[in-house]
Design a protein around this motif. Structure first.
Motif, PDB file in Angstrom:
ATOM      1  N   PHE A  74       1.026  -1.149  -0.025  1.00 38.92           N
ATOM      2  CA  PHE A  74      -0.005  -0.253   0.048  1.00 38.92           C
ATOM      3  C   PHE A  74       0.821   1.207   0.140  1.00 38.92           C
ATOM      4  CE2 PHE A  74      -3.819  -2.347   2.539  1.00 38.92           C
ATOM      5  CZ  PHE A  74      -3.910  -3.042   1.335  1.00 38.92           C
ATOM      6  N   THR A  75       0.346   2.251  -0.417  1.00 44.20           N
ATOM      7  CA  THR A  75       1.189   3.551  -0.605  1.00 44.20           C
ATOM      8  C   THR A  75       1.039   4.374   0.829  1.00 44.20           C
ATOM      9  OG1 THR A  75      -0.507   4.919  -1.494  1.00 44.20           O
ATOM     10  CG2 THR A  75       0.827   3.700  -3.096  1.00 44.20           C
ATOM     11  N   GLU A 121      -0.082   7.177   1.231  1.00 42.44           N
ATOM     12  CA  GLU A 121      -1.260   7.873   1.156  1.00 42.44           C
ATOM     13  C   GLU A 121      -2.401   6.956   1.326  1.00 42.44           C
ATOM     14  OE1 GLU A 121       1.062   8.198  -1.067  1.00 42.44           O
ATOM     15  OE2 GLU A 121       2.013  10.173  -0.563  1.00 42.44           O
ATOM     16  N   GLU A 122      -2.327   6.039   0.937  1.00 37.25           N
ATOM     17  CA  GLU A 122      -3.555   4.915   1.195  1.00 37.25           C
ATOM     18  C   GLU A 122      -3.414   4.540   2.772  1.00 37.25           C
ATOM     19  OE1 GLU A 122      -3.682   2.335  -2.779  1.00 37.25           O
ATOM     20  OE2 GLU A 122      -2.255   2.076  -1.612  1.00 37.25           O
ATOM     21  N   GLN A 148      -4.792   7.154   5.103  1.00 33.30           N
ATOM     22  CA  GLN A 148      -6.369   7.281   4.508  1.00 33.30           C
ATOM     23  C   GLN A 148      -6.896   6.204   5.402  1.00 33.30           C
ATOM     24  OE1 GLN A 148      -7.743   7.217   0.686  1.00 33.30           O
ATOM     25  NE2 GLN A 148      -9.888   7.468   1.283  1.00 33.30           N
ATOM     26  N   LEU A 149      -6.510   4.937   5.311  1.00 31.18           N
ATOM     27  CA  LEU A 149      -7.077   3.819   6.106  1.00 31.18           C
ATOM     28  C   LEU A 149      -6.892   3.901   7.604  1.00 31.18           C
ATOM     29  CD1 LEU A 149      -5.129   0.918   4.235  1.00 31.18           C
ATOM     30  CD2 LEU A 149      -7.853   1.021   4.025  1.00 31.18           C
ATOM     31  N   CYS A 196      -9.175  -2.462   4.407  1.00 33.46           N
ATOM     32  CA  CYS A 196      -7.954  -2.956   3.961  1.00 33.46           C
ATOM     33  C   CYS A 196      -8.248  -4.017   3.005  1.00 33.46           C
ATOM     34  CB  CYS A 196      -7.037  -3.637   5.115  1.00 33.46           C
ATOM     35  SG  CYS A 196      -6.064  -2.221   5.802  1.00 33.46           S
ATOM     36  N   THR A 234      -9.066  -2.352  -0.263  1.00 33.42           N
ATOM     37  CA  THR A 234      -7.982  -1.748  -0.959  1.00 33.42           C
ATOM     38  C   THR A 234      -7.120  -2.797  -1.404  1.00 33.42           C
ATOM     39  OG1 THR A 234      -7.850  -0.024   0.750  1.00 33.42           O
ATOM     40  CG2 THR A 234      -5.904  -0.258  -0.691  1.00 33.42           C
ATOM     41  N   TYR A 283      -6.331  -3.660  -5.878  1.00 28.59           N
ATOM     42  CA  TYR A 283      -4.820  -3.909  -6.335  1.00 28.59           C
ATOM     43  C   TYR A 283      -4.841  -5.201  -7.057  1.00 28.59           C
ATOM     44  CZ  TYR A 283      -1.755  -0.442  -4.174  1.00 28.59           C
ATOM     45  OH  TYR A 283      -1.125   0.738  -3.932  1.00 28.59           O
TER      46      TYR A 283
END
Length: 369
Positions: free
Chosen positions: A334-335, A337-338, A341-342, A357, A360, A364
């Motif tokens: 995950f980035t 930024e992700e 946000q999570l 999660c 997300t 991917y």
């Protein structure tokens, strides 16, 4: 194959589990040997003696629980789906026939390691789809597999400290904070961490709708004849002491339940050497939950004997570690930024974080197909 030789093979397999050794207790070994010889659980109590000769003998139900836990371990490690007490010897003899070298007395079969999200081993050379099975499970309901359970070491230590001091305890926290999973794990580890032996029993009140069903399920799980009132009292006093875990205890405020059931539970859980010790899960303090007691000028019967353990949301460090560990066996990252946000959207609630999660991660994998 003789029982002792079969047991040594099982122990050898367990010892080969590098990084996550699975051990058998002495009681599990005895249950295994007697099961191999074809003995029923009803016959075992007379064959398995406690070290304290003045203590009550193990009950049939308690040995059933030990046997079930043992079978689950063997099934998981040997990847034998259809294994129970009825076919234990047949299935294991077939397994050993395929994988045991009688000359070297060694197993040629190396078991696959149990999933462990606390380490980051190299990924196997599998296909993309096999490597990228979504690790964020279960995204609803309680976690019942130990290897999927994450964090809460402090809470577990504190809960067993309270129980070993002779008190009962109530876990208090919001919906989705992980109370049910923690309650289940306490129930599963009771045999290891309780100083005084108690038979662990788990009841989910979401599945029960009145007092009659409650008493019926309680008797069934303990392994005593179905009963209530005075007869239940006699039956409870004649069996091993119980650790009773009750999930969704707030259901006792609903239609079909009265204060009587709470008075009864208190009567059996009061005192350090009581027949019952309680571990409850609730969304608010018991005095607030059972306000019918306050209307009568009293405190809640259960609040009077249960210490409170508040279950708080995960902090940012714990959430980051959880995400990293779950992704460790995949080729997905995950980035930053992700992840931020999570963390913000979940508010530290394990169930919400798991669901976010999962979504997300699914995006991917879809992009790789």
């Amino acid at each position: 194959m003789e029982a002792e030789e079969a047991l040594e093979c099982i122990k050898q397999i367990f010892e080969e589990r590098k990084g996550k050794v699975v051990l058998l207790s002495k009681l599990e070994e005895k249950v295994f040997l007697l099961s191999w010889q074809g003995m029923n659980y009803s016959q075992m109590p007379s064959k398995i003696k406690k070290s304290n000769l003045t203590a009550k003998a193990y009950t049939e139900q308690y040995l059933k629980e030990i046997g079930k836990s043992l079978n689950d371990k063997i099934k998981r490690i040997l990847n034998i789906d259809d294994l129970d007490k009825r076919n234990l010897r047949e299935e294991l003899e077939n397994f050993f026939e395929r994988n045991y070298n009688y000359h070297t007395k060694k197993l040629s079969y190396i078991t696959a390691p149990e999933p462990n999200y606390t380490t980051s081993p190299e990924l196997p050379n599998n296909t993309v789809s096999e490597r990228n099975q979504n690790p964020f499970i279960p995204f609803s309901g309680r976690v019942e597999e130990k290897y999927l359970f994450f964090d809460r070491e402090r809470e577990i230590r504190r809960i067993f400290e309270v129980l070993n001091s002779g008190s009962s305890i109530v876990l208090i926290g919001e919906e989705g904070i992980g109370k049910s999973s923690l309650l289940w794990m306490i129930n599963q580890q009771a045999k290891i961490f309780l100083k005084s032996e108690r038979q662990p029993v788990f009841l989910d009140l979401n599945l029960l709708h009145n007092e009659s069903q409650f008493y019926s399920e309680l008797c069934h799980e303990i392994g005593i004849p179905e009963s209530k009132d005075y007869q239940l009292t006699r039956n409870l006093r004649s069996c091993n002491k119980i650790l009773l875990a009750i999930d969704n205890v707030g259901k006792l405020t609903g239609e079909g339940f009265t204060r009587n059931i709470r008075d009864y539970l208190r009567g059996f859980a009061e005192g350090s050497n009581a027949p019952l010790k309680l571990v409850l899960a609730a969304t608010e303090p018991l005095n607030n939950l059972f306000n019918d007691s306050q209307e009568q000028g009293n405190t809640s019967p259960l609040a009077g004997i249960c210490q409170e353990e508040h279950i708080h949301p995960w902090n940012e460090a714990t959430m980051r570690t959880f995400i990293t560990n779950r992704l460790a066996r995949t080729s997905v990252s995950f980035t930053e930024e992700e992840i931020i946000q999570l963390i913000q959207e979940s508010g530290g609630h394990p169930r919400k974080l798991m669901q976010l999660c999962y979504q997300t991660y699914s995006r991917y994998v879809e992009s790789l197909q």
